[in-house]
Design an enzyme around this catalytic site. Structure first.
Site, PDB file in Angstrom:
ATOM      1  N   GLY A   1      -5.146  17.962   5.990  1.00 20.96           N
ATOM      2  CA  GLY A   1      -3.730  17.630   5.795  1.00 20.96           C
ATOM      3  C   GLY A   1      -2.968  18.851   5.320  1.00 20.96           C
TER       4      GLY A   1
ATOM      5  N   ASP B   1      -3.741  16.533  -3.449  1.00 23.07           N
ATOM      6  CA  ASP B   1      -4.511  15.576  -4.260  1.00 23.07           C
ATOM      7  C   ASP B   1      -5.092  16.204  -5.533  1.00 23.07           C
ATOM      8  OD1 ASP B   1      -3.998  13.946  -2.113  1.00 23.07           O
ATOM      9  OD2 ASP B   1      -5.981  14.214  -1.211  1.00 23.07           O
TER      10      ASP B   1
ATOM     11  N   GLU C   1      -2.433   5.461  -4.307  1.00 26.30           N
ATOM     12  CA  GLU C   1      -2.833   4.763  -3.076  1.00 26.30           C
ATOM     13  C   GLU C   1      -4.300   4.324  -3.094  1.00 26.30           C
ATOM     14  OE1 GLU C   1      -2.466   7.488   0.236  1.00 26.30           O
ATOM     15  OE2 GLU C   1      -3.902   8.894  -0.630  1.00 26.30           O
TER      16      GLU C   1
ATOM     17  N   ARG D   1      10.365  -4.625  -6.200  1.00 24.54           N
ATOM     18  CA  ARG D   1      10.527  -3.869  -4.955  1.00 24.54           C
ATOM     19  C   ARG D   1       9.466  -2.768  -4.874  1.00 24.54           C
ATOM     20  NH1 ARG D   1      13.471  -7.524  -4.151  1.00 24.54           N
ATOM     21  NH2 ARG D   1      15.620  -7.514  -3.389  1.00 24.54           N
TER      22      ARG D   1
ATOM     23  N   GLN E   1       5.761  13.504   0.286  1.00 25.99           N
ATOM     24  CA  GLN E   1       5.097  14.292  -0.773  1.00 25.99           C
ATOM     25  C   GLN E   1       4.468  15.582  -0.257  1.00 25.99           C
ATOM     26  OE1 GLN E   1       2.784  11.174  -3.433  1.00 25.99           O
ATOM     27  NE2 GLN E   1       3.303  10.344  -1.432  1.00 25.99           N
ATOM     28  N   ARG E   2       4.228  15.651   1.039  1.00 27.55           N
ATOM     29  CA  ARG E   2       3.571  16.834   1.600  1.00 27.55           C
ATOM     30  C   ARG E   2       4.555  17.776   2.290  1.00 27.55           C
ATOM     31  NH1 ARG E   2      -1.406  14.334   4.449  1.00 27.55           N
ATOM     32  NH2 ARG E   2      -0.625  15.447   6.256  1.00 27.55           N
TER      33      ARG E   2
HETATM   34  O1  F6P Z   1      -5.403  14.659   1.342  1.00 27.01           O
HETATM   35  C1  F6P Z   1      -4.022  14.693   1.426  1.00 27.01           C
HETATM   36  C2  F6P Z   1      -3.457  13.367   1.830  1.00 27.01           C
HETATM   37  O2  F6P Z   1      -2.053  13.477   1.863  1.00 27.01           O
HETATM   38  C3  F6P Z   1      -3.893  12.188   0.964  1.00 27.01           C
HETATM   39  O3  F6P Z   1      -3.199  12.121  -0.244  1.00 27.01           O
HETATM   40  C4  F6P Z   1      -3.623  11.041   1.903  1.00 27.01           C
HETATM   41  O4  F6P Z   1      -4.442   9.914   1.621  1.00 27.01           O
HETATM   42  C5  F6P Z   1      -3.969  11.604   3.238  1.00 27.01           C
HETATM   43  O5  F6P Z   1      -3.901  13.015   3.130  1.00 27.01           O
HETATM   44  C6  F6P Z   1      -3.062  11.157   4.355  1.00 27.01           C
HETATM   45  O6  F6P Z   1      -3.527  11.710   5.533  1.00 27.01           O
HETATM   46  P1  F6P Z   1      -2.770  11.645   6.917  1.00 27.01           P
HETATM   47  O7  F6P Z   1      -1.875  12.836   6.963  1.00 27.01           O
HETATM   48  O8  F6P Z   1      -3.840  11.719   7.935  1.00 27.01           O
HETATM   49  O9  F6P Z   1      -1.988  10.376   6.976  1.00 27.01           O
END
Ligand code: F6P
Length: 343
Positions: free
Chosen positions: A10, A126, A221, A267, A275-276
């Protein structure tokens, strides 16, 4: 020396800062630096790009990765090991720098076992890689989640609602814990500590009695509940290319249950890939830059099979095998300290 660089798994903010630092340090050392596109898949496809001061200009503040990424594992392919070795030979790589998370470091270790010279650079929002206090991407994700909590606070207060914010982090609660504490959440649910819905409701009711008619819950999650509340059926599970369970959605179950049992209007917000994305924080740019420079120094010193890391603000290196041995879960002392707010 000819060095291949790839980003795998990721994406996360800060990857471009590493790529830039590796390239600039490489130029200083008079090494040829080549970007391998889309993770390990790029080696199989022989998709490369030149990395030089021109191609890495202006990227330190850019999210994502200019190299592209994937969760492709050479070792899951037919004749994967042979193909990998063949591509490394054909490209004449003296070493491959792998910028990746826990799944990618496993692949790096397998490649190293084949005799390919590998250097690891840990990345992930993470923050769950052992041997390093931080991975870049984490600080940015925490800031984004904290901003979200700030925003949820004002609307929660206006409507006297319970807001459940679900954050990423896979099986570690780092993002939930740090953003929850920084944002002043009233309940933080992390995978490391199992609770029941009743435990959470108790906090909400206590607050209600004290006249606090709204609450913010941050749930990771990967959180699991005691008595297996909300457990996903085995047959409904989905997996990513590394064979790991895909997570997400637990907040919906939690919110429904809270509303059903208390009548409090509730809600859900799932922050997801927001977040990424976007620009890395200064901390992540700095960490990525320090890692990139150090990774090239590791190449120079032939420290193969090792991963750079940060420990007590000093950049060090450790065996990749050590980093992947165990998931780095949250420091429970921090969680215990935070409990003073969950009342
Ligand atoms: O490892 C990083 C992460 O963003 C996790 O927090 C999350 O569970 C996962 O990757 C999501 O992955 P994808 O981009 O495949 O949906």
């Amino acid at each position: 020396m000819k060095i291949g660089v790839l980003t795998s798994g990721g994406d996360c903010p800060g990857l471009n800062a590493v790529i830039r630092a590796i390239t600039r340090k490489g130029a200083d050392l008079d090494y040829e630096v080549v970007g391998i596109l889309n993770g390990w898949k790029g080696l199989f496809d022989e998709s490369y790009m030149a990395l030089n001061s021109k191609t890495v200009a202006g990227i330190v503040n850019r999210g994502g990765t200019i190299l592209g990424t994937s969760r492709f594992s050479p070792f899951e392919q037919k004749n994967g090991a042979e193909t990998l070795q063949n591509r490394i030979n054909r490209a004449n790589f003296d070493a491959v720098i792998t910028i990746g998370g826990e799944g990618s470091m496993h692949i790096a270790q397998l490649a190293q076992n084949l005799g390919i010279n590998v250097i690891g650079v840990p990345k992930t929002i993470d923050n769950d890689i052992s041997g390093t206090d931080y991975t870049f991407g984490f600080d940015t994700a925490v800031q984004i989640a904290t901003d979200a909590i700030d925003r949820l606070h004002t609307t929660a207060e206006s409507h006297h609602r319970i807001m459940v914010l679900e954050v990423m982090g896979r099986h570690a609660g780092w993002i939930a814990l740090y953003s929850g504490m920084a944002g002043g959440a009233d309940v933080i649910v992390i995978p490391e500590i199992k609770v029941t819905v009743a435990n959470i409701i108790e906090v909400l009711k206590n607050r209600y009695i004290k006249g606090k008619l709204f609450s913010i819950i941050v749930v990771a999650e990967g959180a699991e509940f005691l008595m297996d509340e909300f457990k996903v059926n085995e047959e409904d599970k989905k997996f990513d290319e590394f064979g790991r369970a895909r997570l997400g959605g637990i907040s919906h179950y939690l919110a429904n249950e809270i509303e059903k049992r208390t009548g409090f209007e509730t809600r859900t917000t799932i922050l997801g890939h927001v977040q990424r994305g976007g620009v890395p924080t200064a901390f992540d740019r700095m960490l990525g830059t320090r890692f990139g420079i150090y990774a090239m120094e590791m190449v120079e010193q032939k420290k193969f099979g090792r991963m750079c890391a940060i420990q007590a603000n000093v950049i060090v290196d450790i065996p990749i095998a050590e980093a992947i041995g165990k998931l780095k879960t949250v420091d429970l002392d921090i969680y215990k300290a935070a409990q003073v707010f969950f009342k």
